[in-house]
Design an enzyme around this catalytic site. Structure first.
Site, PDB file in Angstrom:
ATOM      1  N   GLU A  34      10.140  11.061  49.946  1.00 10.49           N
ATOM      2  CA  GLU A  34      11.559  10.753  49.692  1.00 10.49           C
ATOM      3  C   GLU A  34      12.009  11.354  48.359  1.00 10.49           C
ATOM      4  O   GLU A  34      11.324  11.207  47.357  1.00 10.49           O
ATOM      5  CB  GLU A  34      11.820   9.241  49.621  1.00 10.49           C
ATOM      6  CG  GLU A  34      11.771   8.517  50.940  1.00 10.49           C
ATOM      7  CD  GLU A  34      11.996   7.033  50.784  1.00 10.49           C
ATOM      8  OE1 GLU A  34      12.730   6.613  49.867  1.00 10.49           O
ATOM      9  OE2 GLU A  34      11.386   6.259  51.562  1.00 10.49           O
ATOM     10  N   HIS A  67       7.820  -0.185  56.774  1.00 12.69           N
ATOM     11  CA  HIS A  67       8.888   0.091  55.802  1.00 12.69           C
ATOM     12  C   HIS A  67       9.690  -1.197  55.597  1.00 12.69           C
ATOM     13  O   HIS A  67      10.895  -1.246  55.818  1.00 12.69           O
ATOM     14  CB  HIS A  67       9.774   1.229  56.303  1.00 12.69           C
ATOM     15  CG  HIS A  67      10.551   1.929  55.220  1.00 12.69           C
ATOM     16  ND1 HIS A  67      10.492   3.292  54.987  1.00 12.69           N
ATOM     17  CD2 HIS A  67      11.415   1.441  54.292  1.00 12.69           C
ATOM     18  CE1 HIS A  67      11.291   3.608  53.973  1.00 12.69           C
ATOM     19  NE2 HIS A  67      11.859   2.516  53.533  1.00 12.69           N
ATOM     20  N   GLN A 108      16.963   0.345  58.463  1.00 13.94           N
ATOM     21  CA  GLN A 108      18.123   0.948  57.791  1.00 13.94           C
ATOM     22  C   GLN A 108      19.022   1.733  58.735  1.00 13.94           C
ATOM     23  O   GLN A 108      20.200   1.962  58.418  1.00 13.94           O
ATOM     24  CB  GLN A 108      17.639   1.861  56.660  1.00 13.94           C
ATOM     25  CG  GLN A 108      16.973   1.093  55.545  1.00 13.94           C
ATOM     26  CD  GLN A 108      16.582   1.983  54.397  1.00 13.94           C
ATOM     27  OE1 GLN A 108      15.464   2.510  54.360  1.00 13.94           O
ATOM     28  NE2 GLN A 108      17.467   2.184  53.443  1.00 13.94           N
ATOM     29  N   ASN A 143       5.195   1.965  53.041  1.00 10.30           N
ATOM     30  CA  ASN A 143       6.242   2.594  52.239  1.00 10.30           C
ATOM     31  C   ASN A 143       6.486   1.777  50.973  1.00 10.30           C
ATOM     32  O   ASN A 143       6.823   0.581  51.066  1.00 10.30           O
ATOM     33  CB  ASN A 143       7.563   2.697  53.007  1.00 10.30           C
ATOM     34  CG  ASN A 143       8.666   3.248  52.118  1.00 10.30           C
ATOM     35  OD1 ASN A 143       8.695   4.434  51.836  1.00 10.30           O
ATOM     36  ND2 ASN A 143       9.535   2.395  51.640  1.00 10.30           N
ATOM     37  N   GLU A 144       6.300   2.404  49.838  1.00 13.00           N
ATOM     38  CA  GLU A 144       6.635   1.800  48.536  1.00 13.00           C
ATOM     39  C   GLU A 144       6.125   0.354  48.413  1.00 13.00           C
ATOM     40  O   GLU A 144       6.915  -0.598  48.241  1.00 13.00           O
ATOM     41  CB  GLU A 144       8.142   1.873  48.309  1.00 13.00           C
ATOM     42  CG  GLU A 144       8.670   3.287  48.247  1.00 13.00           C
ATOM     43  CD  GLU A 144      10.004   3.419  47.530  1.00 13.00           C
ATOM     44  OE1 GLU A 144      10.694   2.417  47.325  1.00 13.00           O
ATOM     45  OE2 GLU A 144      10.353   4.554  47.162  1.00 13.00           O
ATOM     46  N   GLU A 174      21.509   0.317  52.839  1.00 10.37           N
ATOM     47  CA  GLU A 174      20.758   0.439  51.592  1.00 10.37           C
ATOM     48  C   GLU A 174      20.324  -0.934  51.098  1.00 10.37           C
ATOM     49  O   GLU A 174      20.632  -1.359  49.981  1.00 10.37           O
ATOM     50  CB  GLU A 174      21.583   1.176  50.549  1.00 10.37           C
ATOM     51  CG  GLU A 174      20.846   1.447  49.251  1.00 10.37           C
ATOM     52  CD  GLU A 174      19.431   1.948  49.471  1.00 10.37           C
ATOM     53  OE1 GLU A 174      19.251   2.922  50.201  1.00 10.37           O
ATOM     54  OE2 GLU A 174      18.498   1.325  48.919  1.00 10.37           O
ATOM     55  N   TRP A 175      19.595  -1.646  51.979  1.00  9.63           N
ATOM     56  CA  TRP A 175      19.002  -2.935  51.630  1.00  9.63           C
ATOM     57  C   TRP A 175      20.018  -3.903  51.027  1.00  9.63           C
ATOM     58  O   TRP A 175      21.102  -4.076  51.622  1.00  9.63           O
ATOM     59  CB  TRP A 175      17.762  -2.695  50.758  1.00  9.63           C
ATOM     60  CG  TRP A 175      16.803  -1.727  51.374  1.00  9.63           C
ATOM     61  CD1 TRP A 175      16.476  -0.472  50.939  1.00  9.63           C
ATOM     62  CD2 TRP A 175      16.072  -1.913  52.604  1.00  9.63           C
ATOM     63  NE1 TRP A 175      15.572   0.118  51.805  1.00  9.63           N
ATOM     64  CE2 TRP A 175      15.313  -0.745  52.828  1.00  9.63           C
ATOM     65  CE3 TRP A 175      15.962  -2.956  53.539  1.00  9.63           C
ATOM     66  CZ2 TRP A 175      14.488  -0.589  53.938  1.00  9.63           C
ATOM     67  CZ3 TRP A 175      15.148  -2.803  54.639  1.00  9.63           C
ATOM     68  CH2 TRP A 175      14.407  -1.635  54.828  1.00  9.63           C
TER      69      TRP A 175
HETATM   70  N1  8P2 Z   1      17.273   2.908  46.691  1.00  9.19           N
HETATM   71  N2  8P2 Z   1      17.130   3.650  47.402  1.00  9.19           N
HETATM   72  C1  8P2 Z   1      16.972   4.687  48.308  1.00  9.19           C
HETATM   73  C2  8P2 Z   1      15.610   4.601  49.061  1.00  9.19           C
HETATM   74  C3  8P2 Z   1      15.594   3.433  50.056  1.00  9.19           C
HETATM   75  O1  8P2 Z   1      16.720   3.510  50.932  1.00  9.19           O
HETATM   76  C4  8P2 Z   1      14.288   3.574  50.826  1.00  9.19           C
HETATM   77  O2  8P2 Z   1      14.224   2.661  51.923  1.00  9.19           O
HETATM   78  C5  8P2 Z   1      13.093   3.286  49.910  1.00  9.19           C
HETATM   79  O3  8P2 Z   1      11.924   3.774  50.559  1.00  9.19           O
HETATM   80  C6  8P2 Z   1      13.260   3.922  48.531  1.00  9.19           C
HETATM   81  O4  8P2 Z   1      14.086   3.283  47.654  1.00  9.19           O
HETATM   82  C7  8P2 Z   1      14.475   4.452  48.077  1.00  9.19           C
END
Ligand code: 8P2
Length: 446
Positions: free
Chosen positions: A352, A121, A20, A165-166, A405-406
């Site tokens: 986060e 991540h 990111q 992560n998530e 933001e993905w």
């Molecule tokens: N969407 N959104 C913001 C944030 C994202 O940018 C992060 O990479 C993730 O770990 C999580 O989803 C949260």
């Protein structure tokens, strides 16, 4: 006005992730990740945005660490790009990739900022995706070998490690909804990814113990949305509970702490779990040192027999962030209190919490009062959680910098520092200045 004072030595930080912010995804021998491949595939990201430049952190890390020091951060959570270290995911090592993270860690320590490293991540080496990625059971070995190598190379200076992560987002947004890399839409694949991430996580925790990283701690970071029943009917209560077990910390912490999937998942979704998954559960049950909680929003859940696991979300009519997520600080307390009551972790970190708003620059300043309000409301709930027995030791705001933001590309700004992507100029937003005062005083007025 009442002053909200946090415990002494509370760990105030900010978080980012490699794909990111870094840019230069193929520099110095790095291999492509699945996010490099996914973002370069037309139609997958807003405006065709990619992480090719992002915040150019790969080249500007010293400038960014100087910013962290100016903000007074005590800690910085960042992730390592696996494919910088192992361009093909395994085998050949890319020393220049290792060197970047060595320099990053050394610069942080020089600035007296504690590194928290996320090993994964979402940016899996693309070469491993070609072998099935997280749906291939062998990923547990490939990942553990990568993690163990990082313990050996950075463990003398990095004492706080986050395996994944998530993992829920990786599994379901990436393998069921198809909106994240690798862009699959297969519910069976998604649940096998859950199981393989848990296998990889626990094998890595064991490897971490064997590496005996002096004073080291290891945990996992989990995504959470506070799900409340839309009505007090039993069917809505049940639907909300099931949504909680599926999308929040129980899906991973129940296997890690109790050696089994949550009861609702076993009852309603076991058909999607891999064949003979029960044989993995004993190995997955492995003590961790802390739980990382990510929290952004909450929703209401109503019975809907046409939805997966029988629940659909409805809104409360609360104010929203730019992500369209309702602002629900009370849910933050519920999640923090809930994880302590359900699993009693030794330590909890908020890894986060933050918000996207439509920030604009006026005379080289960014007046983001809405983000300050969001942070104030959520920090108040974090302190309430501490006062009610939650072993919360630190808070990482998402994010240090505006970033990629993905699938939404650069259309959403989460940073407490604004990034002009054309000039790469950084501007500390009013929220960054406010957060800096919170850290300095270890308190804030509400
Ligand atoms: N969407 N959104 C913001 C944030 C994202 O940018 C992060 O990479 C993730 O770990 C999580 O989803 C949260």
């Amino acid at each position: 006005m009442s002053e909200k004072v946090f415990p002494k030595d509370f760990m105030w930080g900010a978080a980012t992730a490699s794909y990111q912010i870094e840019g230069s995804p193929l520099a110095d021998g790095a291999g492509p990740s699945i996010w490099h491949r996914f973002s370069h595939t037309p139609g997958n990201t807003y405006n065709g945005d990619t992480g090719d430049l992002a915040d150019d952190h790969y080249n500007r890390y010293k400038e960014d660490i100087a910013l962290m020091k100016e903000l007074g951060l005590k800690a910085y959570r960042f992730s390592i790009s696996w494919s910088r270290i192992f361009p093909n995911g395994k085998g050949k090592i890319n020393e220049k990739g290792v060197d970047f993270y060595n320099r990053l860690v050394d610069e942080l320590l020089k600035a007296n900022i504690t590194p928290f490293v996320t090993l994964y991540h979402w940016d899996l080496p693309a070469a491993l995706q070609d072998l099935g990625g997280w749906t291939n059971r062998d990923i547990a070995y490939w990942y553990t070998d990568y993690a163990d190598y990082m313990f050996q190379r950075l463990g003398d200076r990095v004492k706080n490690w986050i395996t994944l992560n998530e993992p829920w987002v990786m599994a379901f947004v990436g393998h069921f909804m198809g909106e994240h890399a690798p862009g699959m839409k297969d519910l069976y694949a998604a649940f096998s990814v859950v199981n393989n991430q848990l296998r990889a996580h626990s094998k890595t925790v064991k490897a971490f113990r064997e590496e005996n990283v002096k004073e080291g701690k290891i945990g996992i970071t989990l995504s959470n949305t506070s799900h409340d029943p839309a009505t007090d009917s039993q069917e809505d209560i049940d639907a909300a509970r099931l949504a909680h077990e599926w999308t929040n910390y129980p899906l991973f912490l129940n296997p890690i702490y109790n050696g089994e999937y949550p009861s609702g998942i076993k009852e309603h979704a076991s058909v999607f779990l891999p064949h003979n998954y029960e044989n993995d559960l004993e190995e997955i049950k492995e003590k961790i040192d802390f739980v990382g909680i990510n929290y952004y929003s909450g929703d209401l859940v109503k019975l809907d027999t046409k939805s997966f696991l029988g629940g659909k979300t409805v809104e409360r009519g609360l104010p929203k962030t730019e992500m369209g997520w309702e602002i629900y600080p009370e849910g933050f307390y519920k999640i923090l209190k809930g994880v302590q009551e359900e699993y009693n972790p030794k330590e909890v970190y908020v890894t986060e919490n933050g918000a996207a708003f439509d920030d604009s620059v006026v005379n080289q300043e960014v007046h983001d009062e809405n983000r300050i309000d969001y942070l104030k409301q959520h920090l108040e709930q974090a302190l309430r959680a501490i006062q009610n027995g939650v072993t919360l030791k630190g808070y990482f705001v998402w994010s240090l910098l505006d970033n990629f933001e993905w699938a939404l590309g650069y259309s959403k700004r989460f940073g407490i520092v604004y990034v002009d992507y054309k000039t790469q100029k950084r501007i500390i937003k009013d929220s960054g200045k406010w957060y800096s005062q919170v850290i300095k005083n270890n308190s804030f007025n509400f």
